[in-house]
Enzyme design. Structure first.
Site, PDB file in Angstrom:
ATOM      1  N   ARG A   1      41.490  21.590  12.598  1.00 37.16           N
ATOM      2  CA  ARG A   1      40.388  21.305  11.250  1.00 37.16           C
ATOM      3  C   ARG A   1      39.330  20.825  11.936  1.00 37.16           C
ATOM      4  O   ARG A   1      39.125  19.281  12.561  1.00 37.16           O
ATOM      5  CB  ARG A   1      40.770  20.375  10.607  1.00 37.16           C
ATOM      6  CG  ARG A   1      41.863  21.067  10.124  1.00 37.16           C
ATOM      7  CD  ARG A   1      43.027  20.156   9.332  1.00 37.16           C
ATOM      8  NE  ARG A   1      44.215  20.853   9.044  1.00 37.16           N
ATOM      9  CZ  ARG A   1      45.639  20.267   9.118  1.00 37.16           C
ATOM     10  NH1 ARG A   1      45.687  18.576   8.952  1.00 37.16           N
ATOM     11  NH2 ARG A   1      46.870  21.017   8.057  1.00 37.16           N
TER      12      ARG A   1
ATOM     13  N   HIS B   1      48.343  25.903   2.222  1.00 34.14           N
ATOM     14  CA  HIS B   1      48.516  24.429   2.812  1.00 34.14           C
ATOM     15  C   HIS B   1      46.675  23.963   2.680  1.00 34.14           C
ATOM     16  O   HIS B   1      46.080  23.157   3.417  1.00 34.14           O
ATOM     17  CB  HIS B   1      48.428  23.751   4.200  1.00 34.14           C
ATOM     18  CG  HIS B   1      48.895  23.400   4.597  1.00 34.14           C
ATOM     19  ND1 HIS B   1      49.462  22.797   4.631  1.00 34.14           N
ATOM     20  CD2 HIS B   1      48.705  22.084   5.053  1.00 34.14           C
ATOM     21  CE1 HIS B   1      50.904  21.580   5.312  1.00 34.14           C
ATOM     22  NE2 HIS B   1      49.608  21.209   5.365  1.00 34.14           N
TER      23      HIS B   1
ATOM     24  N   TYR C   1      38.620  14.466   5.905  1.00 34.39           N
ATOM     25  CA  TYR C   1      39.548  14.314   6.262  1.00 34.39           C
ATOM     26  C   TYR C   1      39.906  15.255   5.065  1.00 34.39           C
ATOM     27  O   TYR C   1      41.285  17.304   5.343  1.00 34.39           O
ATOM     28  CB  TYR C   1      40.631  12.911   6.307  1.00 34.39           C
ATOM     29  CG  TYR C   1      42.182  14.238   6.583  1.00 34.39           C
ATOM     30  CD1 TYR C   1      42.276  14.344   8.140  1.00 34.39           C
ATOM     31  CD2 TYR C   1      42.831  13.429   5.437  1.00 34.39           C
ATOM     32  CE1 TYR C   1      43.115  14.903   8.533  1.00 34.39           C
ATOM     33  CE2 TYR C   1      43.990  13.770   6.097  1.00 34.39           C
ATOM     34  CZ  TYR C   1      44.077  14.464   6.953  1.00 34.39           C
ATOM     35  OH  TYR C   1      45.713  14.705   7.767  1.00 34.39           O
TER      36      TYR C   1
ATOM     37  N   SER D   1      55.242  12.738   0.749  1.00 35.05           N
ATOM     38  CA  SER D   1      54.494  13.324   2.119  1.00 35.05           C
ATOM     39  C   SER D   1      55.347  11.992   3.308  1.00 35.05           C
ATOM     40  O   SER D   1      55.248  11.622   3.152  1.00 35.05           O
ATOM     41  CB  SER D   1      53.064  12.937   2.768  1.00 35.05           C
ATOM     42  OG  SER D   1      52.981  13.824   3.862  1.00 35.05           O
TER      43      SER D   1
END
Length: 380
Positions: free
Chosen positions: A164, A275, A24, A106
């Site tokens: 993704r 990103h 991830y 975040s």
């Protein structure tokens, strides 16, 4: 595993984490071309070596948005940081504060604002996404302000989630994802004990505080995924600019025209970023996008950059390309996964040393001395 360089932490993290978590943080969008180019293009930037310059009084110190930094590095926003180490956001924030640099929490952190802010002796930064649920956005801003946050990082390059593909293969998403994640945890007992059991609760702390009930990884994929807002435009940011009195940074800019729009909007800073290659595959690497943006707006707005930065040498390269400072993402997440707060602290010391070596050998005594003249022209 011997850690002798900042880049060693990736392998250490892979050995420690269940595959769904490692992939991830390690993966990117689509075929991951931009992900690879971020590091490859930055590595291809040739620095101009200079000699006999009396570099005995070298300093990495700088100032951003009225805040003194020990070096021009910020720990950037990384979602689910608390899944890489027990209460990971707190550990990373402490390492950053110890070094004298900012930590950015975040929106989708495991630890909520109210847990992280009191754990450090300097104001943290807070990152916010554009979401359809404006009530959540206002709630998060109010809570950040109440916790003493001064600097807001507003991420604008995620009107929709990136594709993704690696996540479906690893177990983060896809068929039988929950079962696959559980089986992976069983085969990684150190992580399962330290984070899986002792690191609870595993929810989205900032979202749970707003919704009034616990959240889960499925909420991260579900509720959050359906809340990204493709209708966002500059005018939708006006109320945030009016509400937030401190420095406001727009993160996710790759085009000079968008950078000019950020100046006209009244942003205090921008982050030149793709990103981390996690949104649109095929866009420019940050290293290739930054020079044109710097030419367009340098001096009118504070320029930060992320994506592809793995070492102190990379930090120097980004500053030579026009950045005033950089944000680290994967680099510190790897170190956190490998060794917690101590790992992040060691990473920052390695970056410090790498920067000092690079600056000494290019003849730059201060951060302000690093410029386009520090590069070999024609090899940028």
């Amino acid at each position: 595993m011997i850690i002798s360089a900042s880049t060693d932490y990736r392998a250490a993290a892979q050995a420690k984490l269940p595959p769904f978590l490692f992939h991830y943080i390690d993966g990117g969008a689509y075929a991951e071309h931009t992900l690879r180019r971020n590091t490859e293009d930055l590595a291809g930037i040739a620095l101009r070596q200079r000699i006999l310059r009396n570099m005995s009084d070298l300093s990495l110190e700088t100032s951003l948005f009225g805040e003194k930094l020990a070096m021009p590095v910020i720990l950037g926003p990384v979602g689910l940081t608390g899944m890489y180490a027990r209460r990971g956001e707190v550990q990373a924030a402490k390492a950053a504060a110890q070094k004298g640099i900012p930590f950015t929490l975040s929106t989708v952190s495991v630890c909520p604002i109210e847990e992280v802010a009191p754990a450090i002796d300097r104001p943290m930064w807070f990152q916010l996404y554009v979401l359809k649920d404006r009530g959540f956005m206002r709630n998060a801003l109010e809570r950040a302000k109440a916790a003493g946050v001064k600097t807001l990082v507003f991420t604008v390059d995620m009107p929709v989630p990136g594709a993704r593909y690696r996540d479906a293969h690893s177990g983060m998403s896809g068929p039988n994802a929950a079962v696959r994640r559980m089986l992976q945890a069983v085969t990684h007992p150190q992580w399962a004990w330290d984070v899986g059991l002792c690191g609870k609760p595993h929810d989205l702390g900032n979202v749970s505080a707003y919704r009034g009930k616990p959240t889960s990884l499925e909420d991260y994929i579900g509720w959050l995924g359906t809340n990204f807002d493709p209708s966002i435009s500059w005018k939708d940011l006006d109320w945030i600019r009016e509400f937030w009195q401190g420095p406001m940074i727009i993160k996710g800019i790759l085009d000079p025209e968008d950078a000019k729009d950020a100046v006209r909007f009244g942003a205090d800073g921008i982050v030149v970023s793709n990103h981390g290659g996690r949104q649109l595959d095929g866009v420019l690497s940050t290293a290739h996008a930054l020079p044109a943006i710097a030419e367009a707006v340098k001096g009118d707005i504070t320029l930060l950059a992320d994506s592809g930065i793995r070492s102190g040498l990379d930090v120097v390269r980004m500053i030579a390309l026009g950045a005033d400072g950089v944000l680290l993402g994967r680099a510190f997440a790897y170190a956190l996964a490998a060794a917690g707060q101590a790992g992040v602290a060691n990473l920052l010391e390695l970056i410090d040393k790498e920067m000092r070596v690079a600056m000494t050998l290019i003849g730059a005594k201060t951060i302000a001395d690093i410029s386009a003249d520090s590069l070999v022209q024609g090899l940028r």
